[in-house]
Design an enzyme around this catalytic site. Structure first.
Site, short mmCIF file in Angstrom:
data_model
loop_
_atom_site.label_atom_id
_atom_site.label_comp_id
_atom_site.label_asym_id
_atom_site.label_seq_id
_atom_site.Cartn_x
_atom_site.Cartn_y
_atom_site.Cartn_z
N GLY A 89 0.83 -1.22 0.00
CA GLY A 89 0.00 0.00 0.00
C GLY A 89 0.85 1.25 0.00
O GLY A 89 2.07 1.19 0.15
N GLY A 91 2.69 3.70 1.41
CA GLY A 91 3.26 3.89 2.75
C GLY A 91 3.72 5.31 2.99
O GLY A 91 3.97 5.73 4.11
N ARG A 92 3.88 6.04 1.89
CA ARG A 92 4.35 7.43 2.04
C ARG A 92 3.82 8.34 0.95
O ARG A 92 4.33 9.44 0.75
CB ARG A 92 5.87 7.47 2.06
CG ARG A 92 6.51 6.78 0.87
CD ARG A 92 7.96 7.03 0.90
NE ARG A 92 8.68 6.22 -0.08
CZ ARG A 92 9.94 6.43 -0.39
NH1 ARG A 92 10.59 7.41 0.16
NH2 ARG A 92 10.53 5.65 -1.26
N LYS A 107 4.11 12.60 -2.35
CA LYS A 107 4.99 11.49 -1.95
C LYS A 107 6.00 12.00 -0.92
O LYS A 107 6.77 12.92 -1.19
CB LYS A 107 5.72 10.91 -3.17
CG LYS A 107 6.56 9.69 -2.80
CD LYS A 107 7.07 8.97 -4.02
CE LYS A 107 7.99 7.81 -3.62
NZ LYS A 107 8.50 7.12 -4.79
N ASP A 119 8.74 5.49 7.82
CA ASP A 119 8.37 6.76 8.47
C ASP A 119 7.50 7.64 7.58
O ASP A 119 7.17 8.77 7.95
CB ASP A 119 9.63 7.52 8.87
CG ASP A 119 10.55 7.77 7.67
OD1 ASP A 119 10.14 7.47 6.53
OD2 ASP A 119 11.67 8.25 7.88
N GLY A 120 7.16 7.15 6.40
CA GLY A 120 6.29 7.92 5.52
C GLY A 120 6.98 9.08 4.82
O GLY A 120 6.34 9.90 4.17
N ARG A 170 3.28 14.29 -7.29
CA ARG A 170 3.34 13.55 -8.55
C ARG A 170 1.93 13.25 -9.05
O ARG A 170 0.99 13.16 -8.25
CB ARG A 170 4.19 12.29 -8.42
CG ARG A 170 3.72 11.31 -7.37
CD ARG A 170 4.65 10.10 -7.29
NE ARG A 170 4.03 9.01 -6.54
CZ ARG A 170 4.53 7.79 -6.43
NH1 ARG A 170 5.66 7.48 -7.01
NH2 ARG A 170 3.89 6.86 -5.75
N ASP A 246 4.17 -4.56 -7.36
CA ASP A 246 3.53 -3.34 -6.83
C ASP A 246 4.08 -2.09 -7.51
O ASP A 246 3.56 -1.00 -7.30
CB ASP A 246 3.72 -3.24 -5.31
CG ASP A 246 5.16 -3.43 -4.88
OD1 ASP A 246 5.70 -4.52 -5.12
OD2 ASP A 246 5.76 -2.49 -4.34
N ASP A 256 7.05 4.75 -9.84
CA ASP A 256 7.87 4.51 -8.64
C ASP A 256 9.36 4.46 -8.95
O ASP A 256 9.99 3.40 -8.94
CB ASP A 256 7.41 3.23 -7.92
CG ASP A 256 6.12 3.46 -7.14
OD1 ASP A 256 5.46 4.50 -7.37
OD2 ASP A 256 5.78 2.61 -6.31
P1 AMP Z 1 9.08 0.87 -3.36
O1 AMP Z 1 9.68 -0.43 -3.77
O2 AMP Z 1 10.04 1.98 -3.07
O3 AMP Z 1 8.06 1.32 -4.36
O4 AMP Z 1 8.33 0.65 -1.94
C1 AMP Z 1 7.74 -0.54 -1.54
C2 AMP Z 1 6.72 -0.31 -0.45
O5 AMP Z 1 7.33 0.27 0.70
C3 AMP Z 1 5.58 0.62 -0.83
O6 AMP Z 1 4.42 0.12 -0.25
C4 AMP Z 1 5.99 1.94 -0.22
O7 AMP Z 1 4.90 2.77 0.05
C5 AMP Z 1 6.68 1.49 1.06
N1 AMP Z 1 7.68 2.47 1.55
C6 AMP Z 1 8.88 2.77 0.99
N2 AMP Z 1 9.51 3.70 1.72
C7 AMP Z 1 8.72 4.01 2.77
C8 AMP Z 1 8.82 4.90 3.89
N3 AMP Z 1 9.88 5.67 4.07
N4 AMP Z 1 7.79 4.94 4.76
C9 AMP Z 1 6.71 4.16 4.59
N5 AMP Z 1 6.54 3.30 3.57
C10 AMP Z 1 7.54 3.21 2.66
MG MG Z 2 6.48 1.20 -5.02
#
Ligand code: AMP
Ligand code: MG
Length: 479
Positions: A89, A91-92, A107, A119-120, A170, A246, A256
């Site tokens: 989901g 996350g940030r 973002k 930490d979002g 974005r 994802d 992403d």
């Molecule tokens: P990514 O591969 O960077 O697209 O991230 C994979 C998952 O981790 C996604 O669900 C992001 O929302 C979550 N995520 C990445 N970095 C953070 C962060 N600093 N805080 C919260 N969720 C994160």
């Molecule tokens: Mg992602």
């Protein structure tokens, strides 16, 4: 229009409530504008003069909510490096609303229900990378999300050391991922899965809405779009780095941006993501992973369509990919009437030669775009002359089949082969200056990003071969 006249809608919130979680942004401390995208502002009907107001910074920082704002995070699952994770989901990323069919997300705007241990937040370096590269892909004519603005702040964010928090606003015509479908399929929540499929069709493939076999057609479209996107990445030399399901868009977009890279010297086996020890997401493996991801998406759709029918569609992926790749490579080489039988061997010979001589992928094609029989400039690119001469002999022979003149070929090739791509060493240089408060490099790379085929004599230093010390560096996901 002014920001206070903007009216956002929230079509995603009409989906079943398990698809999202309402949440609000947590603003950064002492935000300031780093860059705003005027051409995208026009698409969103936002007055360019608004981009330099205090209110705009507040808007990007989640402190000013235009009319209709109803913010939320989207829920999804995904296969990460081949392993299924049942709940990921946003996350940030916080969705704030939609204008002209473009969905806006902040973002780095703080924690959501899906943050897990994160930490979002997003740090400046990763935000600059996403902001610039999404515009660069757009400038290259490759399907992608885009970004309206990037802000910096004094907000402290910890990533092995203290860094500064940043937010990118974005936008995308769709934020639905393969993993969004996987979430509901895994939970066996088929009514929600169907609602999501209907939503995705209406949003991304509206011509299918009234089709009798719309879910099968939907899959067919996603297979086609993914094949095209993979061919575009391979032809231009772009490596995503984290092709988890994802991070795969059902709209066929590049989404992403993380530890991505443009190739420096051509290397089929290049790995740009530090965490990718086995090279699952190596440059050469991207088309296969595209297919692997489509298979995961297919399984998620199978409660809606018989698997045998979906499998028949997926069988076309290798052909669709190859067709598009050959077409794009033909354009890069300035060839007419490209066919697999005639030209595949020429392309393979070329890639083998570039790999063997460790030649810069972008510089090679740009140099070839002015080739008129004089081999001097091309021979200078590699240490040994024989492999290049051998390939040029075959190329010369093939060029004789062209009906267009050499000048016309040059014109086409110069509009196909970018002079500039945003290599990691360029981004790194700009990021280091930005971390010291100097954003001129961001402005400069943005100009290049928007028009990568133009000469830009003032940026010539970035048109050459990557300095040896910076070649093929790996980046971490920690962003
Ligand atoms: P990514 O591969 O960077 O697209 O991230 C994979 C998952 O981790 C996604 O669900 C992001 O929302 C979550 N995520 C990445 N970095 C953070 C962060 N600093 N805080 C919260 N969720 C994160
Ligand atoms: Mg992602």
């Amino acid at each position: 229009m002014k920001l206070n006249a903007l009216k956002l809608t929230n079509p995603y919130l009409e989906l079943p409530s398990e698809c999202y979680h309402r949440t609000v942004a947590s603003p950064l401390v002492k935000p300031h504008l780093i860059h705003a995208n005027e051409s995208l502002a026009k698409v969103l009907d936002i007055d360019v003069s608004e981009l330099h107001t205090e209110n705009f910074v507040k808007f990007v920082n989640g402190e000013y909510a235009p009319k209709g704002t109803d913010s939320f995070a989207m829920c999804y699952a995904g296969h990460q490096f081949g392993h299924f994770v049942p709940r990921l989901g946003d996350g940030r990323a916080i969705n704030i609303g939609t204008v002209n069919g473009l969905h806006m997300q902040l973002k780095g705007a703080g924690e959501t229900k899906y943050s897990r241990s994160g930490d979002g937040r997003a740090v400046l370096r990763s935000s600059i990378r996403e902001y610039l590269m999404s515009e660069a892909m757009y400038g290259l004519g490759i399907e992608t999300t885009r970004a309206l603005a990037i802000i910096g702040s004094e907000h402290k964010v910890y990533r092995e050391q203290w860094e500064k928090g940043s937010i990118v606003l974005r936008v995308s015509p769709s934020w639905v991922r393969f993993g969004t479908f996987e979430y509901f399929a895994h939970k066996k929540k088929y009514a929600q899965l169907e609602a999501l499929a209907d939503y995705a069709i209406a949003e991304s493939y509206p011509h299918l809405m009234d089709e009798p076999n719309k879910y099968l057609h939907f899959f067919t479209e996603v297979v086609g779009k993914t094949a095209i996107l993979m061919a575009q990445w391979q032809a231009v030399g772009f490596q995503h780095g984290v092709m988890n399901t994802d991070n795969m868009s059902i709209h066929g977009l590049t989404i992403d941006y993380g530890p991505y890279a443009f190739l420096d010297d051509y290397d089929f086996e290049n790995i740009c993501n530090h965490t990718d020890q086995n090279g699952r997401y190596s440059f050469g493996n991207q088309p296969n992973i595209g297919q692997w991801n489509l298979q995961a998406f297919m399984v998620a759709l199978s409660p809606l369509v018989p698997m045998e029918k979906l499998e028949k569609v997926l069988e076309h992926y290798p052909r669709l990919y190859t067709q598009r790749y050959l077409y794009l490579m033909g354009k890069k080489l300035g060839l007419e009437n490209v066919t697999q039988e005639k030209d595949l061997a020429l392309f393979k010979h070329l890639l083998g030669m570039l790999q063997g001589l460790t030649i810069d992928y972008t510089v090679f094609f740009r140099t070839l775009s002015r080739y008129d029989g004089d081999r001097t400039a091309l021979l200078k690119l590699g240490l040994y002359h024989t492999p290049m001469n051998d390939w040029l002999d075959s190329y010369d022979k093939r060029l004789k089949e062209n009906s267009i003149s050499t000048e016309e070929r040059h014109t086409h090739m110069l509009q196909t082969n970018p002079k500039y791509v945003l290599k990691n060493y360029m981004l790194q240089e700009v990021i280091e200056a930005a971390e010291e408060g100097d954003y001129t490099g961001v402005d400069d790379l943005f100009k290049i990003a928007q028009n990568p085929y133009a000469e830009h004599p003032e940026f010539e230093k970035w048109a050459g071969v990557t300095p040896d010390v910076f070649k093929n560096e790996k980046l971490s996901c920690s962003s």
